[in-house]
Motif scaffolding. Structure first.
Motif, PDB file in Angstrom:
ATOM      1  N   TYR A   6      -9.898   0.294  -2.755  1.00 40.81           N
ATOM      2  CA  TYR A   6     -10.905   0.281  -1.615  1.00 40.81           C
ATOM      3  C   TYR A   6     -10.692   1.251  -0.629  1.00 40.81           C
ATOM      4  CZ  TYR A   6     -14.797  -1.473   0.859  1.00 40.81           C
ATOM      5  OH  TYR A   6     -16.229  -1.357   1.581  1.00 40.81           O
ATOM      6  N   PHE A   7      -9.627   1.342  -0.065  1.00 37.44           N
ATOM      7  CA  PHE A   7      -9.419   2.500   0.693  1.00 37.44           C
ATOM      8  C   PHE A   7      -9.681   3.700   0.432  1.00 37.44           C
ATOM      9  CE2 PHE A   7      -6.446   5.502   2.646  1.00 37.44           C
ATOM     10  CZ  PHE A   7      -6.919   5.626   4.118  1.00 37.44           C
ATOM     11  N   GLU A   8      -8.723   4.063  -0.683  1.00 38.43           N
ATOM     12  CA  GLU A   8      -8.984   5.430  -1.321  1.00 38.43           C
ATOM     13  C   GLU A   8     -10.319   5.761  -1.686  1.00 38.43           C
ATOM     14  OE1 GLU A   8      -6.176   7.475  -4.960  1.00 38.43           O
ATOM     15  OE2 GLU A   8      -5.920   5.301  -4.492  1.00 38.43           O
ATOM     16  N   TRP A  29      -0.146   5.111   2.203  1.00 32.77           N
ATOM     17  CA  TRP A  29      -1.149   4.905   1.197  1.00 32.77           C
ATOM     18  C   TRP A  29      -0.824   5.597  -0.058  1.00 32.77           C
ATOM     19  CZ3 TRP A  29      -4.100   1.338   3.230  1.00 32.77           C
ATOM     20  CH2 TRP A  29      -4.336   1.271   4.676  1.00 32.77           C
ATOM     21  N   ALA A  39      -6.315  -1.356  10.927  1.00 31.20           N
ATOM     22  CA  ALA A  39      -7.546  -0.321  10.565  1.00 31.20           C
ATOM     23  C   ALA A  39      -6.914   0.656  11.184  1.00 31.20           C
ATOM     24  CB  ALA A  39      -8.491  -0.931  11.425  1.00 31.20           C
ATOM     25  N   TYR A  46     -15.343   2.219   7.853  1.00 33.64           N
ATOM     26  CA  TYR A  46     -15.073   3.239   7.488  1.00 33.64           C
ATOM     27  C   TYR A  46     -16.089   4.335   7.897  1.00 33.64           C
ATOM     28  CZ  TYR A  46     -11.927   0.746   4.733  1.00 33.64           C
ATOM     29  OH  TYR A  46     -10.912  -0.145   4.064  1.00 33.64           O
ATOM     30  N   GLN A 105     -13.072   4.756  -0.256  1.00 33.14           N
ATOM     31  CA  GLN A 105     -13.931   4.859   0.894  1.00 33.14           C
ATOM     32  C   GLN A 105     -13.559   6.131   1.490  1.00 33.14           C
ATOM     33  OE1 GLN A 105     -16.528   2.668   2.015  1.00 33.14           O
ATOM     34  NE2 GLN A 105     -15.997   1.837  -0.121  1.00 33.14           N
ATOM     35  N   LEU A 106     -12.435   6.620   1.361  1.00 39.20           N
ATOM     36  CA  LEU A 106     -12.022   7.928   1.923  1.00 39.20           C
ATOM     37  C   LEU A 106     -12.639   9.139   1.238  1.00 39.20           C
ATOM     38  CD1 LEU A 106     -10.201   9.651   3.981  1.00 39.20           C
ATOM     39  CD2 LEU A 106      -8.316   9.197   2.285  1.00 39.20           C
ATOM     40  N   TRP A 153       0.820  -1.179  -0.093  1.00 43.16           N
ATOM     41  CA  TRP A 153      -0.059  -0.064   0.099  1.00 43.16           C
ATOM     42  C   TRP A 153       0.810   1.067  -0.038  1.00 43.16           C
ATOM     43  CZ3 TRP A 153      -3.478  -2.246   4.515  1.00 43.16           C
ATOM     44  CH2 TRP A 153      -4.313  -3.153   4.011  1.00 43.16           C
ATOM     45  N   GLU A 178      -5.528   2.859   8.650  1.00 43.72           N
ATOM     46  CA  GLU A 178      -6.797   3.384   7.707  1.00 43.72           C
ATOM     47  C   GLU A 178      -7.433   4.661   8.571  1.00 43.72           C
ATOM     48  OE1 GLU A 178      -8.679   0.157   5.191  1.00 43.72           O
ATOM     49  OE2 GLU A 178      -8.444  -0.700   7.214  1.00 43.72           O
TER      50      GLU A 178
END
Length: 468
Positions: free
Chosen positions: A296-298, A451, A392, A376, A300-301, A272, A395
């Motif tokens: 996915y994180f990007e 990230w 997490a 999230y 959701q943010l 990441w 995140e």
């Protein structure tokens, strides 16, 4: 003995004793059991509590459901026409409910963007699958996995004198070196070799027919992925693992004392951010560890960036430290009555909810036990987060949460994090002091180090480059 000292000792032990070269039935067995053996030592030394990853006991309803999936998978295999594909994806069974279906957060964004012929496969999660899946062209491997879980109950390895002596010597050396009384070595080796011998020919047949240019996975130390990596090396197929959780210098599955050859390890790792590449001792060449980001994180943010935070503190639990972390939350509740404390269980802790019933005595503590509540959403509305070594937490930092890491076993995973908005604490008093000091400040955090941005394009372009 501290976690980090024990890990170094263990890594030297396996290297100096050439454990990766030991064979029984022509199987190099150490690569399959090293994580479980190390976790046993951690538990024995009371560095970690008993893991949330428990063996499935006798649960008739669960086995009946697993049997149904097995029969369904077997029937589908009879009529399913396997064709050659460019990519074979080993999906995660830990899916997230999104728009009335269950998404694989690690692979679905890539699958939907790569525009290459593929087949996706998936194993059980506790003899079950989350359905309906979002993943298209998905095939369950239950016809292989279900029988493989029980084979050691009906069959036992036949060992010659040399192999028997090898196991006895290894068990003796383990016990002497780490001052433990480990008696499960034979059963671990027996179970893994029997599973290997059952899975290998069936998985090789599937891989041979689909003949992918590349295999993509998200957990290279699962037995199916390990065997797939071995088969791929035999067939000269490239293998790639996408980071799915914490790596760093204390995760046993990803750390090796030397650049040793491990046939079950993937050819490439997509991580990441550069933090994970710089702090993990992979056994493969540095050029094969590629910084890509986490799509996915990007995503959701970006869709929650305008949500206003309230006076909420998120506790992120994990099975090995959950009860001790819950005690911290319990003590904190009376001292921070103007804050709402949200205690989020790890997905694998849901069946252990009774151990956290005491938290319900506090009016300002709510326990989130369902797997449908997206973490999230909790990040978006919380100002602080408290945890130990869950990925997490990183995140949460990306979402702007001021972060408190409690010095329970495993906290050293994140000892290299450095920011005025990250605090390592031993007590609830230190937590209160940190909150008092930072409650009126806005978090400034170097996100790209953990990230990398434009992650989806990074992964797809690197995937295509490797495939071509």
């Amino acid at each position: 003995m501290k976690h980090e000292v024990l890990l170094e000792k263990y890594l030297h032990f396996e290297y100096e004793n050439n454990l990766f070269d030991l064979e029984i039935h022509h199987v190099k067995f150490w690569q399959f059991i090293r994580v479980r053996v190390f976790n046993y030592i951690l538990t024995n030394k009371e560095i970690f509590g008993k893991s949330e990853e428990k063996e499935i006991g006798f649960m008739p309803k669960l086995y009946f459901k697993g049997l149904n999936f097995y029969i369904s998978s077997l029937l589908k295999k009879m009529f399913f026409k396997f064709k050659e594909r460019d990519i074979l994806f080993f999906c995660s069974s830990r899916r997230i409910l999104t728009d009335n279906n269950y998404q694989d957060p690690y692979l679905d964004p890539i699958i939907e963007s790569c525009q290459m012929p593929y087949l996706a496969v998936e194993n059980y999660e506790r003899l079950d699958h989350l359905r309906p899946p979002r993943t298209k062209n998905l095939f369950y491997l239950d016809y292989i996995e279900f029988p493989s879980r029980f084979i050691n109950y009906f069959k036992k390895m036949k060992l010659n004198k040399l192999e028997t002596e090898m196991i006895k010597t290894l068990q003796y050396n383990l016990n002497k070196t780490f001052n433990i009384k480990y008696t499960l070595l034979f059963s671990e080796i027996n179970r893994n070799i029997l599973r290997y011998e059952y899975i290998y020919p069936k998985l090789k047949k599937l891989i041979t027919i689909t003949n992918p240019k590349v295999i993509v996975e998200i957990c290279s130390y699962g037995i199916f992925e390990q065997i797939a990596n071995i088969i791929a090396k035999e067939l000269k197929i490239t293998t790639i693992e996408l980071q799915h959780g914490t790596m760093g210098k204390y995760h046993i599955a990803y750390n090796f004392i030397k650049k040793v050859y491990v046939e079950s390890f993937p050819d490439y790792i997509f991580v990441w951010g550069s933090f994970w590449k710089d702090h993990t001792r992979f056994p493969i060449s540095e050029k094969n560890v590629i910084v890509t980001g986490f799509p996915y994180f990007e995503n959701q943010l970006s869709i929650r960036k305008d949500i206003k935070k309230g006076k909420n503190i998120l506790f992120i639990s994990q099975g090995t430290i959950g009860e001790k972390l819950a005690e911290v939350a319990f003590e904190l509740a009376d001292k921070l009555k103007n804050y709402q404390i949200i205690f989020k269980l790890h997905p694998s802790e849901v069946s252990l909810i009774n151990r956290y019933n005491f938290l319900k005595k506090k009016q300002n503590i709510s326990v989130i036990q369902d797997t449908k509540t997206a973490i999230y959403d909790l990040f978006a509305k919380c100002e602080y987060q408290v945890g130990v070594y869950s990925i997490a937490l990183i995140e949460g930092l990306g979402f702007g949460l001021k972060t408190i890491i409690v010095k329970l076993p495993g906290w050293k995973y994140f000892e290299d994090l450095n920011s005025e908005f990250i605090e390592f604490v031993d007590s609830d008093k230190e937590i209160i002091k940190f909150i008092t000091k930072t409650q009126d400040k806005k978090l400034s955090f170097r996100n790209d180090f953990y990230w990398k941005e434009n992650s989806l394009n990074n992964i797809v372009s690197n995937l295509k480059d490797i495939t071509n």
